[in-house]
Design an enzyme around this catalytic site. Structure first.
Site, mmCIF file in Angstrom:
data_model
loop_
_atom_site.group_PDB
_atom_site.id
_atom_site.type_symbol
_atom_site.label_atom_id
_atom_site.label_comp_id
_atom_site.label_asym_id
_atom_site.label_seq_id
_atom_site.Cartn_x
_atom_site.Cartn_y
_atom_site.Cartn_z
ATOM 1 N N ARG A 107 100.782 -38.025 28.134
ATOM 2 C CA ARG A 107 100.859 -37.536 26.753
ATOM 3 C C ARG A 107 100.910 -38.783 25.881
ATOM 4 N NH1 ARG A 107 102.953 -32.799 24.039
ATOM 5 N NH2 ARG A 107 104.061 -33.298 22.101
ATOM 6 N N HIS A 134 94.452 -31.070 22.710
ATOM 7 C CA HIS A 134 95.632 -30.581 23.444
ATOM 8 C C HIS A 134 95.203 -29.426 24.360
ATOM 9 C CE1 HIS A 134 99.630 -29.925 24.563
ATOM 10 N NE2 HIS A 134 100.180 -29.516 23.434
ATOM 11 N N GLN A 137 97.729 -26.737 26.109
ATOM 12 C CA GLN A 137 98.269 -25.713 25.226
ATOM 13 C C GLN A 137 97.327 -24.529 25.109
ATOM 14 O OE1 GLN A 137 101.356 -25.460 23.446
ATOM 15 N NE2 GLN A 137 100.518 -23.387 23.354
ATOM 16 N N ASP A 225 99.972 -23.837 13.159
ATOM 17 C CA ASP A 225 100.673 -24.979 13.745
ATOM 18 C C ASP A 225 101.401 -25.698 12.620
ATOM 19 O OD1 ASP A 225 101.590 -26.819 15.557
ATOM 20 O OD2 ASP A 225 99.650 -27.753 15.957
ATOM 21 N N CYS A 266 102.162 -22.980 18.695
ATOM 22 C CA CYS A 266 102.481 -23.736 19.909
ATOM 23 C C CYS A 266 103.907 -24.295 19.904
ATOM 24 C CB CYS A 266 101.469 -24.858 20.123
ATOM 25 S SG CYS A 266 101.518 -26.173 18.896
ATOM 26 N N ARG A 294 103.007 -22.137 29.193
ATOM 27 C CA ARG A 294 102.676 -23.535 29.447
ATOM 28 C C ARG A 294 102.998 -23.866 30.906
ATOM 29 N NH1 ARG A 294 102.710 -27.365 25.352
ATOM 30 N NH2 ARG A 294 102.274 -28.836 27.038
#
Length: 308
Positions: A107, A134, A137, A225, A266, A294
């Site tokens: 990450r 991402h 996700q 988001d 998310c 996830r």
């Protein structure tokens, strides 16, 4: 060797197989303690390096727990531990880590770090997030939608707010899973032209609609988001709030979507900014199923990477 770097770089049939396996693994764990090992332990004897240049809650916990549930072990490394690209090249770090571990999840900020890691590693590399995309996700989001509403193919997804890294991976997924996507937000924050063009080339209808009411009309799924990053300055946060205030997802906006439309985020969320608590906690919200998924989606991604 299978890297999982971006959704559009993975074969569509493989993506469907990952979602199916994630659903099966989730079902197999129903009613069991969170710390219980899976009946099959495909990662037994495997070591997974989890590298975090960016802080994380969900990514760190979900990958760590997922590896442990599958019988493997993790080595968690922060940016301070690694100092990627400072003193030792990323290429050399990738070569060295590959001698110690079976799988690398990273990450990071700059996408080039991920790409260089994958180029020189001799074990699979997973994109846990970059500033540009991402993918893990969105695999969880697809899993969540399909467990609630069936196939996402042919559905209308609306992204409200900033065309950020999560939005980018939704565009990648639109082409691979066969759904349409409408972006509604200020022109300054439009998603990258490259990602829009790619989804259109793959046959998805991608629309840019400045009016959020028109955008969500007939939507099967509405996604938001956070408007700001933890790294944004105060002045940047204020500018973003001013630009995005008209794109808040609230009850009035959701009323224009289909009656059975779902809402996703998310997390972490800034309640009463990009979305109201009434939507987050309302009957159309599946944000906590999404957060749980996830774990299941990433377990299936890891198994795919290792061919297990």
């Amino acid at each position: 060797m299978n890297h999982f770097l971006d959704i559009h770089k993975t074969d569509a049939q493989d993506l469907q197989a990952i979602i199916a396996q994630a659903a099966q693994m989730k079902q197999a764990r129903q009613g069991r303690p969170k710390g219980a090992l899976d009946d099959t332990q495909p990662l037994a004897g495997h070591m997974v390096a989890l590298i975090f240049e960016k802080p994380s809650t969900r990514t760190r916990v979900s990958f760590d727990v997922g590896v442990r549930q599958m019988g493997g072990q993790t080595m968690v490394l922060s940016g301070k531990d690694m100092q990627l690209g400072h003193g030792e090249t990323i290429a050399d770090t990738a070569r060295v880590l590959s001698r110690y571990v079976d799988l690398i999840m990273i990450r990071t900020f700059d996408e080039t770090v991920l790409m260089e890691m994958s180029e020189y590693a001799t074990v699979p590399v997973i994109n846990g997030l970059t500033d540009r995309t991402h993918p893990c996700q969105i695999m969880a989001d697809i899993l969540t939608y399909e467990e609630h509403r069936g196939s996402i193919k042919g559905k209308k997804v609306v992204w409200a707010g900033d065309g950020n890294n999560v939005c980018a991976s939704f565009l990648h997924a639109a082409g691979q899973f066969g759904f349409d996507l409408t972006f509604t937000g200020p022109s300054q924050l439009d998603p990258e032209d490259e990602f829009v063009a790619l989804a259109r080339k793959m046959g998805s209808t991608i629309s840019i609609e400045r009016d959020p009411v028109k955008a969500v009309t007939g939507a099967d799924l509405v996604v938001a988001d956070t408007w700001v990053s933890m790294h944004d300055s105060q002045s940047s946060k204020e500018r973003r709030h001013n630009m995005l205030r008209g794109y808040q997802v609230n009850d009035a906006l959701m009323a224009h979507a289909k009656s059975d439309a779902l809402f996703m985020h998310c997390l972490p969320a800034h309640r009463e900014e990009e979305v109201t608590s009434s939507v987050m906690d309302g009957p159309q919200s599946v944000i906590f199923d999404e957060a749980e998924n996830r774990l299941h989606a990433q377990k299936a991604v890891m198994r795919w990477c290792l061919g297990l």
